[in-house]
Design an enzyme around this catalytic site. Structure first.
Site, PDB file in Angstrom:
ATOM      1  CG  HIS A  86      -6.151   4.333  -4.925  1.00 35.44           C
ATOM      2  ND1 HIS A  86      -7.342   4.758  -5.875  1.00 35.44           N
ATOM      3  CD2 HIS A  86      -6.156   3.743  -3.894  1.00 35.44           C
ATOM      4  CE1 HIS A  86      -8.181   4.318  -4.401  1.00 35.44           C
ATOM      5  NE2 HIS A  86      -7.038   3.930  -3.898  1.00 35.44           N
ATOM      6  CE  LYS A 132      -5.793   0.268  -6.158  1.00 37.71           C
ATOM      7  NZ  LYS A 132      -6.063  -0.593  -4.153  1.00 37.71           N
TER       8      LYS A 132
HETATM    9  N1  NDP Z   1      -8.236  -1.904   3.213  1.00 38.81           N
HETATM   10  C1  NDP Z   1      -7.605  -1.291   3.021  1.00 38.81           C
HETATM   11  O1  NDP Z   1      -7.809  -0.260   4.196  1.00 38.81           O
HETATM   12  C2  NDP Z   1      -6.369  -0.547   3.010  1.00 38.81           C
HETATM   13  C3  NDP Z   1      -6.027  -1.647   1.407  1.00 38.81           C
HETATM   14  N2  NDP Z   1      -5.039  -1.719   0.697  1.00 38.81           N
HETATM   15  C4  NDP Z   1      -5.350  -2.729   0.073  1.00 38.81           C
HETATM   16  O2  NDP Z   1      -3.193  -3.812   0.354  1.00 38.81           O
HETATM   17  C5  NDP Z   1      -2.712  -4.275  -0.329  1.00 38.81           C
HETATM   18  C6  NDP Z   1      -1.178  -3.713   0.206  1.00 38.81           C
HETATM   19  O3  NDP Z   1      -1.344  -3.138  -0.282  1.00 38.81           O
HETATM   20  P1  NDP Z   1       0.460  -1.845  -0.144  1.00 38.81           P
HETATM   21  O4  NDP Z   1       0.852  -1.974   1.237  1.00 38.81           O
HETATM   22  O5  NDP Z   1       0.054  -0.015  -0.210  1.00 38.81           O
HETATM   23  O6  NDP Z   1       1.296  -2.844  -1.257  1.00 38.81           O
HETATM   24  P2  NDP Z   1       2.941  -2.839  -1.728  1.00 38.81           P
HETATM   25  O7  NDP Z   1       3.481  -2.972  -2.564  1.00 38.81           O
HETATM   26  O8  NDP Z   1       3.226  -1.626  -1.003  1.00 38.81           O
HETATM   27  O9  NDP Z   1       2.645  -4.295   0.017  1.00 38.81           O
HETATM   28  C7  NDP Z   1       2.054  -5.436  -0.206  1.00 38.81           C
HETATM   29  C8  NDP Z   1       3.229  -6.198   0.555  1.00 38.81           C
HETATM   30  O10 NDP Z   1       2.733  -7.564   0.695  1.00 38.81           O
HETATM   31  C9  NDP Z   1       4.384  -8.260  -0.158  1.00 38.81           C
HETATM   32  N3  NDP Z   1       3.893  -9.068  -0.808  1.00 38.81           N
HETATM   33  C10 NDP Z   1       3.683  -9.981  -1.806  1.00 38.81           C
HETATM   34  N4  NDP Z   1       3.585 -11.522  -1.466  1.00 38.81           N
HETATM   35  C11 NDP Z   1       3.458 -11.833  -0.787  1.00 38.81           C
HETATM   36  C12 NDP Z   1       3.591 -13.186  -0.082  1.00 38.81           C
HETATM   37  N5  NDP Z   1       3.262 -14.173  -0.669  1.00 38.81           N
HETATM   38  N6  NDP Z   1       3.734 -12.929   0.741  1.00 38.81           N
HETATM   39  C13 NDP Z   1       4.286 -12.209   1.921  1.00 38.81           C
HETATM   40  N7  NDP Z   1       4.321 -10.769   1.684  1.00 38.81           N
HETATM   41  C14 NDP Z   1       3.897 -11.189   0.315  1.00 38.81           C
HETATM   42  C15 NDP Z   1       5.001  -7.380  -1.027  1.00 38.81           C
HETATM   43  O11 NDP Z   1       6.480  -8.195  -0.813  1.00 38.81           O
HETATM   44  P3  NDP Z   1       7.522  -7.022  -2.683  1.00 38.81           P
HETATM   45  O12 NDP Z   1       6.925  -5.929  -2.702  1.00 38.81           O
HETATM   46  O13 NDP Z   1       8.240  -8.123  -2.806  1.00 38.81           O
HETATM   47  O14 NDP Z   1       6.308  -8.609  -4.019  1.00 38.81           O
HETATM   48  C16 NDP Z   1       4.535  -5.883  -0.575  1.00 38.81           C
HETATM   49  O15 NDP Z   1       5.932  -6.395   0.517  1.00 38.81           O
HETATM   50  C17 NDP Z   1      -3.258  -4.249  -1.910  1.00 38.81           C
HETATM   51  O16 NDP Z   1      -4.312  -4.383  -2.180  1.00 38.81           O
HETATM   52  C18 NDP Z   1      -4.037  -2.231  -1.260  1.00 38.81           C
HETATM   53  O17 NDP Z   1      -4.907  -2.417  -1.773  1.00 38.81           O
HETATM   54  C19 NDP Z   1      -4.220  -0.447   1.000  1.00 38.81           C
HETATM   55  C20 NDP Z   1      -4.366   0.679   1.574  1.00 38.81           C
HETATM   56  C21 NDP Z   1      -5.257   0.475   2.318  1.00 38.81           C
HETATM   57  O1  LIG Z   2      -3.814   0.424  -2.385  1.00 36.98           O
HETATM   58  C1  LIG Z   2      -4.656   1.530  -1.920  1.00 36.98           C
HETATM   59  O2  LIG Z   2      -3.676   2.495  -2.012  1.00 36.98           O
HETATM   60  C2  LIG Z   2      -5.740   1.279  -1.134  1.00 36.98           C
HETATM   61  N1  LIG Z   2      -5.856   0.511  -1.404  1.00 36.98           N
HETATM   62  C3  LIG Z   2      -7.319  -0.330  -1.549  1.00 36.98           C
HETATM   63  C4  LIG Z   2      -8.847  -0.361  -2.053  1.00 36.98           C
HETATM   64  O3  LIG Z   2      -8.606  -1.017  -3.317  1.00 36.98           O
HETATM   65  O4  LIG Z   2      -9.549   0.181  -2.166  1.00 36.98           O
HETATM   66  C5  LIG Z   2      -7.528   0.800  -0.190  1.00 36.98           C
HETATM   67  C6  LIG Z   2      -7.728   2.547  -0.152  1.00 36.98           C
HETATM   68  O5  LIG Z   2      -8.331   2.921  -1.706  1.00 36.98           O
HETATM   69  C7  LIG Z   2      -6.492   2.143  -0.943  1.00 36.98           C
END
Ligand code: NDP
Ligand SMILES: O=C(O)C1=N[C@H](C(=O)O)C[C@H](O)C1
EC number: 1.17.1.8
Length: 253
Positions: free
Chosen positions: A139, A143
């Protein structure tokens, strides 16, 4: 009179994050969906209920996602969760909250990429034919969690399939080990996490048995890869009460 319904009203939590921003764009571009609340760190959750959100999508962090889920279920709002960090104990807690709100739908998917879902399905299918299996997930370096939710879920599926087939523990003669060299162990399956600039989300499941190996690999090169799955979950969750884990049940045969 038209029988078309109004667009589904969607609130996005983590809206300024990498995934949240992509979800806002994808929902905005869909005729049958409408973003009514974009909420990030420090914003008031009630903005989403005040805006009449029917579905909330959560891509935040593992440490806040359970509070969000509890709040949404309490409010009677359906939820689609992509945030990682789910364990069987967490699923149990969600089920217990849903007992008081049986009409609410919750979809929690470790990975919304259709290719990734198939990779997990194929890995579970292959598991009983190979004495060895290890998972290598790769990744982007921003992350927060390791191993990834996808790798953890894959390890559990593979371990379940091995157990169902009555397989013995994997061969491994390692005696001397620098801590971490053999990866993390999840239900007996080794998982190795790589973090490097330039990567998005990638995973290999490496199987081995006498004289052959099989590698099942999936690559997400762009977060657009997750959007068809997220949109499918939003459209499905409003008529799917209870907890759905993973995208498979929504994909059909
Ligand atoms: N299921 C799937 O297909 C996928 C899952 N994921 C997962 O999704 C999650 C997010 O990933 P990603 O977008 O890359 O991460 P990011 O860090 O880019 O985004 C997370 C966002 O959530 C915000 N945040 C944190 N705390 C709060 C809160 N209490 N209320 C509202 N917003 C909040 C953060 O703000 P701040 O930065 O200010 O803390 C940030 O803007 C991870 O757990 C990742 O593993 C990712 C890709 C695909
Ligand atoms: O943090 C990410 O980027 C992603 N998170 C998810 C995970 O923890 O599996 C899904 C994907 O791999 C991207």
């Amino acid at each position: 009179m038209s029988d078309e319904r109004e667009p589904i009203r969607v609130g996005v939590l983590g809206a300024r994050g990498r995934m949240g921003a992509e979800v806002c764009k994808a929902v905005d571009a869909a005729d049958d969906l409408e973003v009514v609340a974009m909420i990030d760190q420090g914003d008031w959750l009630f903005n989403a209920s005040d805006a009449g959100a029917e579905v909330i999508v959560d891509f935040t962090t593992p440490d806040v996602v359970m509070d969000h889920l509890h709040w949404c279920i309490d409010q009677g709002i359906n939820v689609v969760v992509g945030t990682s960090g789910f364990t069987e104990q967490r699923f149990e807690r969600v089920r217990s909250w849903l007992q008081h709100k049986p009409e609410v739908g919750v979809v929690i998917a470790p990975n919304f990429g259709v290719g990734a879902v198939l990779m997990m399905e194929f890995a579970a299918r292959a598991a009983r034919f190979f004495e060895s299996v290890e998972i290598i997930e790769q990744h982007h370096p921003r992350k927060l969690d390791a191993p990834s939710g996808t790798a953890t879920h894959t390890a559990r599926l593979v371990a379940e399939a091995r157990a169902a087939a009555g397989m013995a523990a994997m061969p491994d003669a390692t005696k001397d080990e620098i801590a971490g060299a053999r990866g993390a162990e999840i239900d007996g399956v080794r998982v190795h996490s790589v973090r490097a600039s330039g990567l998005v989300a990638h995973q290999e499941v490496l199987f081995g048995t006498a004289g052959e190996t099989l590698t099942i690999r999936h690559d997400s090169f762009d977060r657009a890869s997750f959007m068809p799955g997220v949109l499918l979950a939003i459209r499905s969750v409003i008529s799917r009460p209870g907890l759905t884990i993973g995208l498979n049940p929504l994909l059909g045969p």
